[in-house]
Design a protein around this motif. Structure first.
Motif, PDB file in Angstrom:
ATOM      1  N   PRO A   1      30.783  37.901  57.310  1.00  0.00           N
ATOM      2  CA  PRO A   1      31.236  37.963  58.713  1.00  0.00           C
ATOM      3  C   PRO A   1      31.475  39.386  59.203  1.00  0.00           C
ATOM      4  O   PRO A   1      31.209  39.695  60.370  1.00  0.00           O
ATOM      5  N   ALA A   2      31.979  40.258  58.333  1.00  0.00           N
ATOM      6  CA  ALA A   2      32.192  41.648  58.738  1.00  0.00           C
ATOM      7  C   ALA A   2      30.862  42.326  59.057  1.00  0.00           C
ATOM      8  O   ALA A   2      30.743  43.055  60.056  1.00  0.00           O
ATOM      9  N   ALA A   3      29.848  42.089  58.219  1.00  0.00           N
ATOM     10  CA  ALA A   3      28.530  42.677  58.464  1.00  0.00           C
ATOM     11  C   ALA A   3      27.935  42.151  59.764  1.00  0.00           C
ATOM     12  O   ALA A   3      27.344  42.912  60.548  1.00  0.00           O
ATOM     13  N   ILE A   4      28.078  40.860  60.008  1.00  0.00           N
ATOM     14  CA  ILE A   4      27.543  40.263  61.243  1.00  0.00           C
ATOM     15  C   ILE A   4      28.230  40.852  62.467  1.00  0.00           C
ATOM     16  O   ILE A   4      27.586  41.209  63.460  1.00  0.00           O
ATOM     17  N   ALA A   5      29.554  40.986  62.414  1.00  0.00           N
ATOM     18  CA  ALA A   5      30.296  41.511  63.561  1.00  0.00           C
ATOM     19  C   ALA A   5      29.993  42.984  63.813  1.00  0.00           C
ATOM     20  O   ALA A   5      29.869  43.417  64.963  1.00  0.00           O
ATOM     21  N   LEU A   6      29.853  43.748  62.739  1.00  0.00           N
ATOM     22  CA  LEU A   6      29.635  45.183  62.891  1.00  0.00           C
ATOM     23  C   LEU A   6      28.193  45.521  63.243  1.00  0.00           C
ATOM     24  O   LEU A   6      27.931  46.523  63.922  1.00  0.00           O
ATOM     25  N   LEU A   7      27.248  44.676  62.770  1.00  0.00           N
ATOM     26  CA  LEU A   7      25.831  44.965  62.998  1.00  0.00           C
ATOM     27  C   LEU A   7      25.210  44.029  64.023  1.00  0.00           C
ATOM     28  O   LEU A   7      23.990  43.934  64.122  1.00  0.00           O
TER      29      LEU A   7
ATOM     30  N   TRP B   1      40.549  27.235  52.022  1.00  0.00           N
ATOM     31  CA  TRP B   1      41.440  27.424  53.169  1.00  0.00           C
ATOM     32  C   TRP B   1      41.888  28.887  53.272  1.00  0.00           C
ATOM     33  O   TRP B   1      41.976  29.435  54.376  1.00  0.00           O
ATOM     34  N   GLY B   2      42.165  29.518  52.150  1.00  0.00           N
ATOM     35  CA  GLY B   2      42.503  30.935  52.171  1.00  0.00           C
ATOM     36  C   GLY B   2      41.343  31.772  52.681  1.00  0.00           C
ATOM     37  O   GLY B   2      41.532  32.734  53.444  1.00  0.00           O
ATOM     38  N   SER B   3      40.125  31.398  52.269  1.00  0.00           N
ATOM     39  CA  SER B   3      38.934  32.104  52.739  1.00  0.00           C
ATOM     40  C   SER B   3      38.770  31.922  54.246  1.00  0.00           C
ATOM     41  O   SER B   3      38.346  32.857  54.954  1.00  0.00           O
ATOM     42  N   PHE B   4      39.104  30.733  54.746  1.00  0.00           N
ATOM     43  CA  PHE B   4      39.004  30.465  56.185  1.00  0.00           C
ATOM     44  C   PHE B   4      39.967  31.354  56.974  1.00  0.00           C
ATOM     45  O   PHE B   4      39.623  31.851  58.058  1.00  0.00           O
ATOM     46  N   VAL B   5      41.157  31.579  56.438  1.00  0.00           N
ATOM     47  CA  VAL B   5      42.119  32.463  57.104  1.00  0.00           C
ATOM     48  C   VAL B   5      41.552  33.880  57.200  1.00  0.00           C
ATOM     49  O   VAL B   5      41.613  34.530  58.265  1.00  0.00           O
ATOM     50  N   ILE B   6      40.972  34.363  56.100  1.00  0.00           N
ATOM     51  CA  ILE B   6      40.377  35.707  56.100  1.00  0.00           C
ATOM     52  C   ILE B   6      39.206  35.768  57.078  1.00  0.00           C
ATOM     53  O   ILE B   6      39.058  36.729  57.848  1.00  0.00           O
ATOM     54  N   TYR B   7      38.368  34.746  57.051  1.00  0.00           N
ATOM     55  CA  TYR B   7      37.206  34.678  57.944  1.00  0.00           C
ATOM     56  C   TYR B   7      37.657  34.703  59.406  1.00  0.00           C
ATOM     57  O   TYR B   7      37.066  35.403  60.243  1.00  0.00           O
ATOM     58  N   THR B   8      38.718  33.955  59.720  1.00  0.00           N
ATOM     59  CA  THR B   8      39.234  33.893  61.091  1.00  0.00           C
ATOM     60  C   THR B   8      39.741  35.251  61.547  1.00  0.00           C
ATOM     61  O   THR B   8      39.483  35.673  62.685  1.00  0.00           O
TER      62      THR B   8
END
Length: 270
Positions: free
Chosen positions: A39-45, A148-155
């Motif tokens: 998600p970070a790569a998608i948002a930044l690029l 669920w923890g991964s979902f929090v980070i993703y959000t």
């Protein structure tokens, strides 16, 4: 079924997993990739054509999006970020509970064999359903918690990095709430039940893990179907998947518990 017996089995297996640092370390790789790196790569690029060219299937997915799915006022970067984080990544996120379950669940009975604790467990008065359900819960809890923890980070990443590109708050939507809180437990239960069944017939943890990878195939079919335009993984599709998988969960659990043969396992140990 006796709830106390089930919880005792689950707690015992869970404590064994938490003590095994070699098993816990690989559990972090897939969540970090899908919840943070991608998600970070998608948002930044998002504004760069390099992203759609480098992520396999993303370019075709964007071309096959149905009309009316995207907000009409988005620019090119906003379209890529919104569509990828909202729709493209949703079925991929289901790989997290399955991969976590494959690591933990595959050692269910095989781990007992290797630690030479299985025979004592099989001679206890627990029923087959209690034994299988206890084993399933021991893997289901960490699989769901990690997801669920991964979902929090993703959000957090989607909102901090994605909102400026899209120009508004857009995540999470209804589809993701259905996926994370309904579909993830359902598909994790199914995967773990099948993995526990395989584990009961395997002689090594590696053998059980190799066979359990087959559980990923339906999720990969969802990813491919969405990328090729055959379907869009939206809220109605997610709800249908929840109902179907919940029904399959019940049928598979009953079948696994019914066909579980502790006598054969005891024979293999002697």
């Amino acid at each position: 079924m006796n709830g106390r017996r089930i919880l005792t089995i689950a707690r015992k297996d869970l404590s064994e997993v938490l003590r095994n640092k070699q098993a816990i370390a690989p559990l972090l790789v897939v969540p970090i990739l899908f919840a943070a790196v991608f998600p970070a790569a998608i948002a930044l690029l998002g504004r760069s054509p390099v992203l759609t060219a480098s992520v396999n299937g993303l370019d075709a997915f964007l071309d096959n999006l149905p009309a009316g799915v995207l907000p009409p006022d988005l620019n090119t970067g906003g379209i890529v970020v919104y569509a990828a984080l909202t729709y493209f990544m949703a079925p991929m996120f289901l790989m997290i509970p399955i991969m976590v379950a494959s690591v933990i669940g595959s050692s269910s009975f095989v781990g007992e064999k290797e630690r030479r604790t299985l025979e004592g467990l099989l001679y206890t008065p627990v029923t087959n359903r209690e034994l299988v359900l206890g084993k399933v819960l021991a893997s289901l809890v960490p699989a769901v918690v990690v997801t669920w923890g991964s979902f929090v980070i993703y959000t957090i990443i989607a909102n901090v990095l994605g909102n400026p590109v899209v120009g508004r708050a857009f995540f999470p939507n209804v589809t993701w709430l259905i996926v994370v809180f309904l579909l993830v437990p359902a598909i994790a239960f199914l995967a773990i039940t099948l993995i526990v069944a395989v584990s009961g017939r395997s002689t090594t943890v590696q053998g059980a893990q190799g066979i359990s990878v087959l559980v990923l195939l339906p999720v990969l079919a969802l990813v491919i179907g969405q990328a090729t335009g055959l379907m869009l993984f939206d809220a109605p599709v997610a709800l249908i998947a929840v109902v179907v998988i919940a029904a399959i969960d019940v049928a598979v659990f009953l079948a696994v518990a019914k066909t579980f043969q502790r006598e054969r396992l005891v024979t293999k140990l002697t």
